[in-house]
Motif scaffolding. Sequence first.
Motif, mmCIF file in Angstrom:
data_model
loop_
_atom_site.group_PDB
_atom_site.id
_atom_site.type_symbol
_atom_site.label_atom_id
_atom_site.label_comp_id
_atom_site.label_asym_id
_atom_site.label_seq_id
_atom_site.Cartn_x
_atom_site.Cartn_y
_atom_site.Cartn_z
ATOM 1 N N SER A 86 -13.980 10.904 -6.208
ATOM 2 C CA SER A 86 -14.778 12.071 -5.815
ATOM 3 C C SER A 86 -16.176 12.004 -6.422
ATOM 4 O O SER A 86 -17.175 12.271 -5.744
ATOM 5 N N VAL A 87 -16.270 11.626 -7.683
ATOM 6 C CA VAL A 87 -17.566 11.519 -8.362
ATOM 7 C C VAL A 87 -18.415 10.432 -7.703
ATOM 8 O O VAL A 87 -19.600 10.630 -7.442
ATOM 9 N N VAL A 88 -17.798 9.300 -7.407
ATOM 10 C CA VAL A 88 -18.523 8.202 -6.771
ATOM 11 C C VAL A 88 -19.020 8.626 -5.384
ATOM 12 O O VAL A 88 -20.151 8.343 -5.006
ATOM 13 N N GLU B 147 -22.020 10.951 -5.724
ATOM 14 C CA GLU B 147 -23.208 10.185 -6.094
ATOM 15 C C GLU B 147 -23.753 9.435 -4.880
ATOM 16 O O GLU B 147 -24.959 9.385 -4.651
ATOM 17 N N ARG B 148 -22.877 8.845 -4.088
ATOM 18 C CA ARG B 148 -23.303 8.129 -2.893
ATOM 19 C C ARG B 148 -24.021 9.069 -1.928
ATOM 20 O O ARG B 148 -25.073 8.741 -1.387
ATOM 21 N N ARG B 149 -23.481 10.264 -1.743
ATOM 22 C CA ARG B 149 -24.106 11.233 -0.841
ATOM 23 C C ARG B 149 -25.486 11.674 -1.351
ATOM 24 O O ARG B 149 -26.430 11.821 -0.586
ATOM 25 N N ARG B 150 -25.604 11.890 -2.668
ATOM 26 C CA ARG B 150 -26.915 12.253 -3.245
ATOM 27 C C ARG B 150 -27.932 11.146 -3.011
ATOM 28 O O ARG B 150 -29.070 11.390 -2.635
ATOM 29 N N GLU B 151 -27.509 9.903 -3.238
ATOM 30 C CA GLU B 151 -28.414 8.780 -3.063
ATOM 31 C C GLU B 151 -28.852 8.645 -1.607
ATOM 32 O O GLU B 151 -30.034 8.425 -1.324
ATOM 33 N N ILE B 152 -27.936 8.807 -0.676
ATOM 34 C CA ILE B 152 -28.290 8.741 0.746
ATOM 35 C C ILE B 152 -29.312 9.819 1.086
ATOM 36 O O ILE B 152 -30.297 9.572 1.789
#
Length: 67
Positions: free
Chosen positions: A8-10, A13-18
């Motif tokens: 879930s954390v990963v 983070e992926r969504r924030r970066e996108i």
Amino acid sequence: MDAESLASVVDQERRREIGLRRAGALIVRWGADDVLVPAWSAAPAAYLRSDIESRASSGFRGRVIRV
């Protein structure tokens, strides 16, 4: 932390970066060796400097923050 929480954390983070990339932000990831071994950090640092300079001179309307 269990595997589900870590996933879930990963994913967050992926969504924030996108989202940041879509907004035009330059995202740079590095590890300790990239920072602590000067020879390894020279090329990425030069690339980032040239990218920042080209963004600043191309009408980029965001903020360029030099550290």
